[in-house]
Design an enzyme around this catalytic site. Structure first.
Site, PDB file in Angstrom:
ATOM      1  CG  HIS A  22      -2.037  -1.129   0.887  1.00 17.45           C
ATOM      2  ND1 HIS A  22      -2.856  -1.126  -0.225  1.00 17.45           N
ATOM      3  CD2 HIS A  22      -2.319  -2.274   1.557  1.00 17.45           C
ATOM      4  CE1 HIS A  22      -3.618  -2.209  -0.217  1.00 17.45           C
ATOM      5  NE2 HIS A  22      -3.307  -2.921   0.854  1.00 17.45           N
ATOM      6  NE  ARG A  46      -3.275  13.712  -6.651  1.00 18.89           N
ATOM      7  CZ  ARG A  46      -2.962  14.903  -6.159  1.00 18.89           C
ATOM      8  NH1 ARG A  46      -1.767  15.428  -6.394  1.00 18.89           N
ATOM      9  NH2 ARG A  46      -3.833  15.580  -5.433  1.00 18.89           N
ATOM     10  CG  HIS A  55      -0.307  -9.940  -3.987  1.00 20.89           C
ATOM     11  ND1 HIS A  55      -1.603 -10.134  -3.554  1.00 20.89           N
ATOM     12  CD2 HIS A  55      -0.196 -10.656  -5.134  1.00 20.89           C
ATOM     13  CE1 HIS A  55      -2.234 -10.927  -4.397  1.00 20.89           C
ATOM     14  NE2 HIS A  55      -1.399 -11.249  -5.379  1.00 20.89           N
ATOM     15  CD  GLU A 106       1.500 -11.902   0.081  1.00 19.53           C
ATOM     16  OE1 GLU A 106       1.440 -12.211   1.282  1.00 19.53           O
ATOM     17  OE2 GLU A 106       0.770 -11.015  -0.431  1.00 19.53           O
ATOM     18  CB  THR A 140      -7.516  -7.181   0.359  1.00 22.88           C
ATOM     19  OG1 THR A 140      -6.271  -7.734   0.800  1.00 22.88           O
ATOM     20  CG2 THR A 140      -8.623  -7.593   1.310  1.00 22.88           C
ATOM     21  CG  HIS A 154      -5.984 -11.235   5.068  1.00 23.83           C
ATOM     22  ND1 HIS A 154      -5.617 -10.696   3.857  1.00 23.83           N
ATOM     23  CD2 HIS A 154      -7.295 -10.942   5.216  1.00 23.83           C
ATOM     24  CE1 HIS A 154      -6.669 -10.114   3.294  1.00 23.83           C
ATOM     25  NE2 HIS A 154      -7.698 -10.247   4.107  1.00 23.83           N
ATOM     26  N   GLY A 155      -5.017  -8.989   7.797  1.00 25.34           N
ATOM     27  CA  GLY A 155      -5.874  -8.230   8.698  1.00 25.34           C
ATOM     28  C   GLY A 155      -5.328  -8.028  10.096  1.00 25.34           C
ATOM     29  CG  HIS A 170      -4.591  -1.772   5.096  1.00 31.27           C
ATOM     30  ND1 HIS A 170      -5.512  -1.464   6.073  1.00 31.27           N
ATOM     31  CD2 HIS A 170      -4.792  -0.882   4.082  1.00 31.27           C
ATOM     32  CE1 HIS A 170      -6.251  -0.442   5.668  1.00 31.27           C
ATOM     33  NE2 HIS A 170      -5.837  -0.073   4.469  1.00 31.27           N
TER      34      HIS A 170
END
EC number: 2.6.99.2
Length: 238
Positions: free
Chosen positions: A9, A17, A42, A69, A99, A186-187, A209
């Site tokens: 991310h 942009r 990933h 990944e 995701t 994950h998460g 994230h």
């Protein structure tokens, strides 16, 4: 216990942009400086965040292992063989998803995964399968000769349920019995990291994230140091 930092991310923000900043390699290097044991990216088929050039640049400049990944496709296999990361983690992929929504089905996709795993391993690249925390999935990961499994812990991170936590613990213990190292991802945030870190046979957490979001408030170094401190303290006290 190790910490893998996913920098996807950072690329998402850059791509909004179409600028050259933020620099994925610089952010990844800062994460390493502050405690990340490896960096995860990933490379999706639609290149929505990480791009091919990012992967090659990270492999060239990082002082720690790169964990790539990717989906089990011919295109991605050829890229992985050129990059030669320390590990490839095979994940499911849907173009419409925001995701990754689940683990790869090692049983249902066995015939697709088998030649990809074999080719990667023959190229000297370690293979991890991102799977649901289920014994059957671990069994098929072993049949595929994967080196590691990474458990998809998103259901626990959303629900915080004891039942989901037990699924993770049981799958991790079973992976250990089968001779495979077990990671989780994950998460994950600070709270769920603290809990999952107490599971003896989970040897590494992959966090992305949440850490990037925390970095906006406190800086990359602070976010990564805090996460590493939490998981090491929890593991020590477990």
């Amino acid at each position: 216990m190790q910490l893998g930092v996913n920098v996807d991310h950072v690329a998402t923000l850059r791509n909004l942009r179409s600028t050259a900043y933020p620099d994925v390699v610089r952010i990844a290097s800062k994460a390493v400086e502050c405690g990340a044991d490896f960096i995860t990216v990933h490379l999706r088929e639609d290149r929505r965040h990480i791009r091919d050039g990012d992967v090659f640049a990270l492999k060239k400049h990082l002082a720690v292992p790169l964990n790539l990944e990717m989906a089990a496709t011919r295109e991605m296999l050829e890229i992985a063989k050129k990059v030669a990361p320390r590990y490839v983690c095979l994940v499911p992929e849907k173009r419409e998803e925001i995701t990754t929504e689940s683990g790869v089905d090692a049983k249902g996709m066995f015939e697709i995964l088998a030649p990809v795993v074999s080719d990667l391993r023959q190229s000297g690249i370690g293979v991890t399968l991102f799977i649901e925390p289920e014994k059957e999935q671990v069994d098929y990961a072993k049949k595929l000769c994967a080196d590691k499994v990474e458990l998809h812990v998103g259901a626990y991170c959303l629900s915080k349920s004891q039942g989901e936590l037990e699924r993770i613990a049981n799958a991790a213990a079973y992976s250990h019995e089968q001779g495979m190292e077990c990671h989780a991802g994950h998460g994950i945030d600070y709270g769920t990291a603290a809990t999952i870190a107490t599971i003896r046979h989970v040897s590494a957490l992959n966090v992305g994230h949440f850490l990037i979001c925390e970095s906006l408030l406190h800086g990359v170094g602070s976010a990564v140091r805090n996460m590493k401190k939490i998981i090491l303290e929890q593991r020590h006290n477990a």
